[in-house]
Design an enzyme around this catalytic site. Structure first.
Site, PDB file in Angstrom:
ATOM      1  N   LYS A  40      33.247  34.760  37.797  1.00 25.97           N
ATOM      2  CA  LYS A  40      33.176  34.530  36.354  1.00 25.97           C
ATOM      3  C   LYS A  40      32.608  35.720  35.602  1.00 25.97           C
ATOM      4  CE  LYS A  40      33.397  31.971  32.635  1.00 25.97           C
ATOM      5  NZ  LYS A  40      34.707  31.614  32.073  1.00 25.97           N
ATOM      6  N   GLU A  78      47.852  35.815  27.483  1.00 20.55           N
ATOM      7  CA  GLU A  78      46.763  34.952  27.933  1.00 20.55           C
ATOM      8  C   GLU A  78      47.294  33.759  28.719  1.00 20.55           C
ATOM      9  OE1 GLU A  78      42.921  33.290  28.423  1.00 20.55           O
ATOM     10  OE2 GLU A  78      43.697  35.315  28.151  1.00 20.55           O
ATOM     11  N   LYS A  91      46.283  32.895  32.599  1.00 22.87           N
ATOM     12  CA  LYS A  91      45.745  31.621  33.050  1.00 22.87           C
ATOM     13  C   LYS A  91      46.544  31.086  34.241  1.00 22.87           C
ATOM     14  CE  LYS A  91      42.312  31.535  31.184  1.00 22.87           C
ATOM     15  NZ  LYS A  91      42.404  32.839  30.788  1.00 22.87           N
ATOM     16  N   ARG A 144      29.668  32.434  39.775  1.00 25.47           N
ATOM     17  CA  ARG A 144      29.484  33.885  39.818  1.00 25.47           C
ATOM     18  C   ARG A 144      29.945  34.501  41.137  1.00 25.47           C
ATOM     19  NH1 ARG A 144      25.884  35.915  35.888  1.00 25.47           N
ATOM     20  NH2 ARG A 144      25.618  37.750  37.177  1.00 25.47           N
ATOM     21  N   GLU A 197      45.897  33.204  37.376  1.00 27.74           N
ATOM     22  CA  GLU A 197      44.519  33.075  37.860  1.00 27.74           C
ATOM     23  C   GLU A 197      44.324  31.846  38.724  1.00 27.74           C
ATOM     24  OE1 GLU A 197      41.146  34.798  34.904  1.00 27.74           O
ATOM     25  OE2 GLU A 197      42.420  33.269  34.020  1.00 27.74           O
ATOM     26  N   CYS A 223      27.431  38.515  41.540  1.00 28.86           N
ATOM     27  CA  CYS A 223      26.838  37.577  42.484  1.00 28.86           C
ATOM     28  C   CYS A 223      25.760  36.797  41.760  1.00 28.86           C
ATOM     29  CB  CYS A 223      26.240  38.326  43.671  1.00 28.86           C
ATOM     30  SG  CYS A 223      27.421  39.402  44.519  1.00 28.86           S
ATOM     31  N   TRP A 255      30.002  37.452  45.702  1.00 25.43           N
ATOM     32  CA  TRP A 255      31.392  37.849  45.455  1.00 25.43           C
ATOM     33  C   TRP A 255      31.534  39.227  46.070  1.00 25.43           C
ATOM     34  CZ3 TRP A 255      34.014  41.755  42.806  1.00 25.43           C
ATOM     35  CH2 TRP A 255      35.369  41.520  42.585  1.00 25.43           C
ATOM     36  N   ASN A 313      22.412  41.879  43.229  1.00 27.26           N
ATOM     37  CA  ASN A 313      23.652  41.810  42.460  1.00 27.26           C
ATOM     38  C   ASN A 313      23.900  43.199  41.886  1.00 27.26           C
ATOM     39  OD1 ASN A 313      25.875  41.080  40.936  1.00 27.26           O
ATOM     40  ND2 ASN A 313      24.672  40.153  39.292  1.00 27.26           N
ATOM     41  N   GLY A 314      25.141  43.695  41.997  1.00 28.47           N
ATOM     42  CA  GLY A 314      25.458  45.026  41.497  1.00 28.47           C
ATOM     43  C   GLY A 314      26.067  45.883  42.590  1.00 28.47           C
ATOM     44  N   HIS A 342      65.014  45.001  27.200  1.00 25.70           N
ATOM     45  CA  HIS A 342      64.656  46.326  27.718  1.00 25.70           C
ATOM     46  C   HIS A 342      64.141  46.257  29.154  1.00 25.70           C
ATOM     47  CE1 HIS A 342      65.339  48.127  23.824  1.00 25.70           C
ATOM     48  NE2 HIS A 342      64.631  47.157  23.281  1.00 25.70           N
TER      49      HIS A 342
END
Length: 609
Positions: free
Chosen positions: A604, A482, A486, A27, A489, A2, A75, A100-101, A505
Site C-alpha cells: 500500500k 485508472e 484497478k 504495508r 492490480e 514494510c 514487502w 523499513n526502507g 493508431h
C-alpha cells in the site's frame, strides 16, 4: 514498504505486536516476524514466510513472551520472501533489528563486516544489526551504538532496535521512512502507522527526519539529527480502532468503495460557501500564494498520478492556467526547468511515497517557489514539508488498490481548480455551478453504487479473459487509465487504458471477440467522437461494455452491453465514472479468486524507490 511495530510496557507485549502487524498488513505481506526479550536474557524470535496468520500459527507452536519486543511485516526488496529473509534480524543474540526502507550502501558495509560476522540472509537490513553490534563493542551503550550506525547508513530507514543487555529501553530511528511513537498508560509503542496502535492509545508523537528516540516504560527521549535532545508535540488521533476494521464487508476494498459518499462529504466539509470555494481550506497565506501562480506542475505516482492527469484538463479548461503532470520517479531524475511562479503540486495518499517526497525536495532545490500537497495523512512528511496543504479526509484506506483516496483527491483538486479559476476569468455562475455539483456529488455516487448487482453480473464475462482495453476521451481518458490499473492490480488481467481516438493508431490490432473493451461515455462535447470510436470496435468484432450517460443515445446492441449512468455535470463526471470501474475490478477479482485486499507483489505505502 514494510510495517514496523515495537512495544515496551508493564505487561506481555507479544499480542500487541501481532495485532499491530495485522493492522499494518496492507504495508507488506511477504513474510512476518516478532522478537521479544525473554526473562532468561535471550532474544525469542519467531518468523514465517507469508501473511500474519502464518506467524500467529507459529507463535501458538512456539510461544514467545516478554515486556519489550519488535515485530515486522515485509514487502520484499532484497531477497525472496522466506524465513531467513524475514525480520527481525539478529546479531549474536546481542541485537535485534526491524527495518523499513533501503540501505543503499549495504554492499560496502557487508564487505567490511564479512570477516567478523556470519550472514544468514540476503537482505540489506542484516548489515544494520551487525553494525550496531560492532559499535556496541566500542561504546557499550545501545543508543550511542545506534546513533553511530545511522550516521554510516546511506538511503532510507525506519528502525526499531532491542538489546538483551539493555532490556529497559527500545531504540527507534528514522530517515526517509515514517515512524510514530504511541504514548500509552502502561508503556510506549512504536509503529510505521498510527493504525497499528489504535487499540492501545490515541496519543502519538511523529518522529521527524533524522530523529533517534529512546523509549522506556515510563518515558520518551528524542535526539534530533544533530544529536540535540528535543521535544516533539504529542497529537491526539481522532481515528478509532473500528475505523480500520472491515465491519460487515467481505473486503476492505468493497468497504472503501462504499465509503466514498461519506469520504467526499467529509472532504468538502467547511470548504464550500453558499456559491464559492472557501480558500481558507488551503491554509494561512494561501490566497497570497495562489495570486502569484502562473502555472502548475503536478508530480505523483500510480493512482495519484491519474488524479493529476484528470486535474490537468480542469486547470487548463476551467482555470485557464498551464499545467504539466509527471510521474515522480521520472521527474526527480531528469533536469526540468523551473518556470517562475509555478505551483509545485504533489499528490499522495500516504504522504510518505518515496519518489514523490524526493521530487518535492528536488523541486525546492531547483527553485520552485511555491509547493502544495494534497494528502490523506496530516502528520506525513509530505504535509510537513509543503507550503500549502489540502487534506483529503478520506480516512484509513487499507485495501492496496486505492478507491476513496482517488475520488477524494479529485474532489480536492477540483476545489483548487475553482480557486485558481476565480483568479483567471471563471464567472461567478460557473463557480456556483461547480459548488452545487460538489454538494450533490455524494448522492450521485450513492446512485452509482446501486449498480453493484448489475456490474457483478457483467463481471462474470471477464472470468476467463486475459486482456482488456479501457477507453475514454478528454478527462475520462485518465479515468480509463485508472480503471485499467484497478483491474490489473487485483484480478491480474492485463489491462490497458487508451484515449479512444488513439485506437486506429495501433490498439485496434488487439481487438477480437476475446478482448473485452470497456468505455466510459459521458454526455459531453466529445460524445459523438466517442461513438465513432465504438463503431470502430464493433466493426472488428470487439466485445464492448459501455458505462454511458442515460441521455447519451447509446443503446445496447449485439456485441455491446450498456450500463446507464445518471446524467451529470462534466466538472464532476470523472469522479462519478470512476466508481463503476472500481466495482467492475472488484467483482472480476472475486470471480478470479485473487486476494482483493492484498494483491501479489504489491504494497500500500510505497516508501522505497
Amino acid at each position: 514498504m514494510c510495517g514496523i511495530v515495537g512495544a515496551i510496557a508493564r505487561k506481555d507485549v507479544t499480542a500487541i505486536l501481532v495485532e499491530g502487524l495485522r493492522r499494518l498488513e496492507y504495508r507488506g505481506y511477504d513474510s512476518a516476524g516478532v522478537a521479544v526479550l525473554a526473562d532468561d536474557g535471550t532474544i525469542r524470535r519467531v518468523r514465517t514466510p507469508g501473511k500474519i496468520a502464518a506467524l500467529q500459527a507459529a507463535l501458538e507452536r512456539q510461544p514467545a513472551a516478554g515486556t519489550i519486543g519488535i515485530a515486522h511485516t515485509r514487502w520484499a526488496t532484497h531477497g525472496v520472501p522466506s524465513e531467513a529473509n524475514a525480520h527481525p534480524h539478529v546479531c549474536n543474540n546481542r541485537v535485534a533489528v526491524v527495518h523499513n526502507g533501503i540501505i543503499e550502501n549495504f554492499e560496502a558495509l557487508k564487505a567490511v563486516q564479512q570477516d567478523r560476522f556470519r550472514f544468514t540472509s540476503e537482505t540489506d537490513t542484516e548489515v544494520v544489526a551487525h553494525q550496531i553490534c560492532h559499535h556496541l563493542d566500542e561504546c557499550d551503550d545501545l543508543l550511542e551504538a545506534v546513533r553511530r550506525t545511522v550516521a554510516e547508513l546511506e538511503g532510507a530507514y525506519a528502525l526499531g532496535v532491542i538489546c538483551p543487555a539493555e532490556p529497559q529501553r527500545l531504540i527507534a530511528a528514522r530517515r526517509g521512512s515514517p515512524l510514530v511513537i504511541g504514548i500509552g498508560e502502561d508503556g510506549h509503542y512504536l509503529a510505521s502507522d498510527v493504525a497499528a496502535l489504535l487499540s492501545e492509545t490515541n496519543r502519538f508523537v511523529f518522529l521527524e527526519e533524522g530523529d533517534i528516540a529512546e523509549l522506556t516504560v515510563a518515558g520518551l527521549r528524542i535526539l534530533d539529527a544533530e544529536g540535540r535532545e528535543v521535544t516533539r508535540p504529542v497529537k491526539e488521533s481522532s481515528l478509532s480502532a473500528d475505523a480500520v476494521e472491515r465491519g460487515e464487508y467481505r473486503h476492505y476494498m468493497l468497504k472503501e468503495i462504499h465509503e466514498q459518499p461519506a469520504a467526499i462529504a467529509e472532504t468538502l466539509e467547511g470548504r464550500l460557501g453558499e456559491s464559492t470555494v472557501l480558500e481558507a481550506a488551503f491554509g494561512p497565506g494561501a490566497s497570497a500564494i495562489l495570486d502569484q501562480v502562473q502555472a502548475i506542475q503536478i508530480v505523483a505516482c500510480g493512482t495519484s498520478y491519474h488524479a493529476g492527469l484528470v486535474a490537468r484538463y480542469g486547470f487548463e479548461a476551467l482555470a485557464g492556467i498551464p499545467c504539466q503532470v509527471e510521474v515522480a520517479s521520472e521527474f526527480r531524475y531528469r533536469q526540468p526547468v523551473a518556470l517562475p511562479d509555478t505551483l509545485f503540486l504533489t499528490i499522495s495518499q500516504s504522504g510518505e511515497t518515496a519518489d514523490t517526497l524526493a521530487a518535492l525536495r528536488a523541486a525546492k532545490a531547483m527553485g520552485y517557489a511555491h509547493t502544495l500537497a494534497i494528502c490523506n495523512v496530516p502528520e506525513s512528511s509530505l504535509v510537513r514539508e509543503s507550503d500549502l496543504v489540502l487534506m483529503t479526509r478520506a480516512g484509513p484506506e487499507i485495501g492496496v488498490a486505492s478507491t476513496k483516496a482517488f475520488t477524494t483527491q479529485l474532489v480536492a483538486l477540483l476545489l483548487l481548480i475553482t480557486a485558481m479559476g476565480r483568479r483567471r476569468g471563471m464567472s461567478p455562475e460557473t463557480e456556483a455551478n461547480i459548488v452545487r455539483q460538489l454538494r450533490e456529488l455524494p448522492g450521485a455516487i450513492e446512485r452509482v453504487l446501486e449498480l453493484d448487482d448489475a456490474i457483478a453480473a457483467l463481471a462474470a464475462r471477464f472470468g476467463d479473459r486475459h486482456n482488456a482495453l479501457f477507453l475514454g476521451r478528454g478527462p475520462h481518458f485518465p479515468v480509463a487509465l485508472e480503471g485499467a490499473l484497478k483491474l490489473k492490480e487485483i484480478s491480474y488481467i492485463h489491462a490497458e487504458g487508451y484515449p479512444a481516438g488513439e485506437l486506429k493508431h495501433g490498439p485496434l490490432a488487439l481487438v477480437d471477440e476475446k478482448t473485452p473493451i470497456v468505455a466510459v461515455a459521458p454526455n459531453d462535447e466529445l460524445l459523438d467522437k466517442l461513438k465513432g470510436n465504438l463503431q470502430e470496435v464493433r466493426a472488428r468484432g470487439g466485445e464492448l461494455y459501455v458505462f454511458a450517460d442515460s441521455e447519451s443515445g447509446i443503446e445496447p446492441a449485439e456485441g455491446m452491453t450498456v450500463l446507464p449512468i445518471a446524467p451529470t455535470d462534466k466538472a464532476v463526471s470523472p469522479i462519478i465514472y470512476t466508481v463503476p470501474l472500481q466495482l467492475l475490478a472488484y467483482h472480476v477479482a472475486l470471480i478470479k479468486g485473487t486476494d482483493v485486499d492484498q494483491p501479489r507483489n504489491l504494497a500500500k505505502s510505497v516508501t522505497v524507490e
